[in-house]
Design a protein around this motif. Structure first.
Motif, PDB file in Angstrom:
ATOM      1  N   LYS A   2     -18.376   9.985  91.168  1.00 52.03           N
ATOM      2  CA  LYS A   2     -17.967   8.591  91.008  1.00 52.03           C
ATOM      3  C   LYS A   2     -16.588   8.534  90.363  1.00 52.03           C
ATOM      4  CE  LYS A   2     -22.641   6.891  90.626  1.00 52.03           C
ATOM      5  NZ  LYS A   2     -23.645   6.249  89.807  1.00 52.03           N
ATOM      6  N   LYS A   3     -15.868   7.462  90.654  1.00 51.52           N
ATOM      7  CA  LYS A   3     -14.506   7.323  90.156  1.00 51.52           C
ATOM      8  C   LYS A   3     -14.443   7.398  88.632  1.00 51.52           C
ATOM      9  CE  LYS A   3     -10.315   4.672  90.803  1.00 51.52           C
ATOM     10  NZ  LYS A   3      -9.640   3.649  91.572  1.00 51.52           N
ATOM     11  N   ILE A   4     -15.423   6.824  87.964  1.00 48.35           N
ATOM     12  CA  ILE A   4     -15.410   6.841  86.495  1.00 48.35           C
ATOM     13  C   ILE A   4     -15.759   8.224  85.933  1.00 48.35           C
ATOM     14  CG2 ILE A   4     -15.884   4.384  86.242  1.00 48.35           C
ATOM     15  CD1 ILE A   4     -18.820   5.133  85.652  1.00 48.35           C
ATOM     16  N   LEU A  21      -4.719  14.567  92.317  1.00 49.47           N
ATOM     17  CA  LEU A  21      -5.387  13.527  93.085  1.00 49.47           C
ATOM     18  C   LEU A  21      -6.756  14.031  93.538  1.00 49.47           C
ATOM     19  CD1 LEU A  21      -4.911  10.710  94.359  1.00 49.47           C
ATOM     20  CD2 LEU A  21      -4.194  11.911  96.416  1.00 49.47           C
ATOM     21  N   TYR A  22      -7.781  13.237  93.286  1.00 49.22           N
ATOM     22  CA  TYR A  22      -9.145  13.546  93.697  1.00 49.22           C
ATOM     23  C   TYR A  22      -9.685  12.382  94.519  1.00 49.22           C
ATOM     24  CZ  TYR A  22      -9.560  17.466  90.450  1.00 49.22           C
ATOM     25  OH  TYR A  22      -9.402  18.666  89.803  1.00 49.22           O
ATOM     26  N   TYR A  23     -10.656  12.696  95.365  1.00 51.49           N
ATOM     27  CA  TYR A  23     -11.375  11.638  96.072  1.00 51.49           C
ATOM     28  C   TYR A  23     -12.659  11.384  95.305  1.00 51.49           C
ATOM     29  CZ  TYR A  23      -8.136  12.015  99.923  1.00 51.49           C
ATOM     30  OH  TYR A  23      -7.000  11.988 100.673  1.00 51.49           O
ATOM     31  N   ALA A  24     -12.965  10.124  95.141  1.00 53.78           N
ATOM     32  CA  ALA A  24     -14.161   9.735  94.403  1.00 53.78           C
ATOM     33  C   ALA A  24     -14.747   8.476  95.043  1.00 53.78           C
ATOM     34  CB  ALA A  24     -13.798   9.469  92.948  1.00 53.78           C
ATOM     35  N   VAL A  25     -15.950   8.169  94.649  1.00 49.00           N
ATOM     36  CA  VAL A  25     -16.643   6.983  95.151  1.00 49.00           C
ATOM     37  C   VAL A  25     -16.483   5.869  94.115  1.00 49.00           C
ATOM     38  CG1 VAL A  25     -18.859   6.049  95.886  1.00 49.00           C
ATOM     39  CG2 VAL A  25     -18.285   8.433  96.387  1.00 49.00           C
ATOM     40  N   GLU A  30     -17.534   3.131  98.189  1.00 49.36           N
ATOM     41  CA  GLU A  30     -16.521   3.546  99.166  1.00 49.36           C
ATOM     42  C   GLU A  30     -15.623   4.621  98.566  1.00 49.36           C
ATOM     43  OE1 GLU A  30     -14.479   0.271 100.915  1.00 49.36           O
ATOM     44  OE2 GLU A  30     -16.320  -0.886 101.175  1.00 49.36           O
ATOM     45  N   TYR A  31     -15.142   5.500  99.459  1.00 45.03           N
ATOM     46  CA  TYR A  31     -14.244   6.554  98.996  1.00 45.03           C
ATOM     47  C   TYR A  31     -12.889   5.979  98.641  1.00 45.03           C
ATOM     48  CZ  TYR A  31     -17.443  10.281 100.199  1.00 45.03           C
ATOM     49  OH  TYR A  31     -18.531  11.122 100.239  1.00 45.03           O
ATOM     50  N   THR A  32     -12.369   6.469  97.533  1.00 42.13           N
ATOM     51  CA  THR A  32     -11.054   6.056  97.053  1.00 42.13           C
ATOM     52  C   THR A  32     -10.421   7.260  96.348  1.00 42.13           C
ATOM     53  OG1 THR A  32      -9.866   4.413  95.748  1.00 42.13           O
ATOM     54  CG2 THR A  32     -11.952   5.190  94.851  1.00 42.13           C
ATOM     55  N   THR A  33      -9.206   7.089  95.896  1.00 43.79           N
ATOM     56  CA  THR A  33      -8.553   8.184  95.183  1.00 43.79           C
ATOM     57  C   THR A  33      -8.531   7.887  93.693  1.00 43.79           C
ATOM     58  OG1 THR A  33      -6.393   7.167  95.507  1.00 43.79           O
ATOM     59  CG2 THR A  33      -7.084   8.803  97.126  1.00 43.79           C
ATOM     60  N   ALA A  34      -8.488   8.953  92.904  1.00 45.01           N
ATOM     61  CA  ALA A  34      -8.414   8.826  91.444  1.00 45.01           C
ATOM     62  C   ALA A  34      -7.558   9.963  90.918  1.00 45.01           C
ATOM     63  CB  ALA A  34      -9.806   8.879  90.845  1.00 45.01           C
TER      64      ALA A  34
END
Length: 133
Positions: A2-4, A21-25, A30-34
């Protein structure tokens, strides 16, 4: 992940103000970047690698001062290169670069060859011929 939950541990990358840069939910699934400042396992691996590089540089410096190798090997290690990379940058065969590691051969190198090495290491020919104590 998860993004958090994207790790924000202290790492060696913090010295250069770098983030990864990582991909997270996200909270909607939904997939997003963090961005992450690092995480402990990666920090340990990176620190170990940097420590090994520093040791190789110090060993090369000692070998130069004891007359076992030429400054080319020291600057190669300092520039974080290996033999194939250095050979490709200077345009010499690997066996020839390795031969230039011999102090007796290094002393006889032409100004043109010394200049090639100095340019690759982004130093002057004078700096190439004399490494710091």
């Amino acid at each position: 992940m998860k993004k958090i939950e994207v790790p924000q541990d202290q790492s060696s990358l913090n010295k250069v103000n770098s983030k990864e840069l990582y991909y997270a939910v996200d909270e909607n699934g939904e997939y997003t970047t963090a961005l992450s400042s690092g995480w402990d396992p990666k920090k340990i691996a990176l620190d170990n690698a940097l420590e090994e590089i520093e040791q190789r540089i110090e060993d090369a410096k000692k070998r130069v001062h004891s007359g076992v190798t030429s400054p080319i090997e020291y600057y190669m290690e300092l520039s974080k290169m290996d033999l194939p990379i250095l050979a490709s940058y200077v345009g010499f065969w690997q066996w020839k670069v390795k031969r230039h590691f011999k102090p007796s051969v290094f002393k006889k190198l032409s100004a043109k060859k010394l200049k090639k090495y100095a340019d690759v290491f982004d130093i002057s020919v004078a700096e190439l011929q004399e490494i710091p104590k």
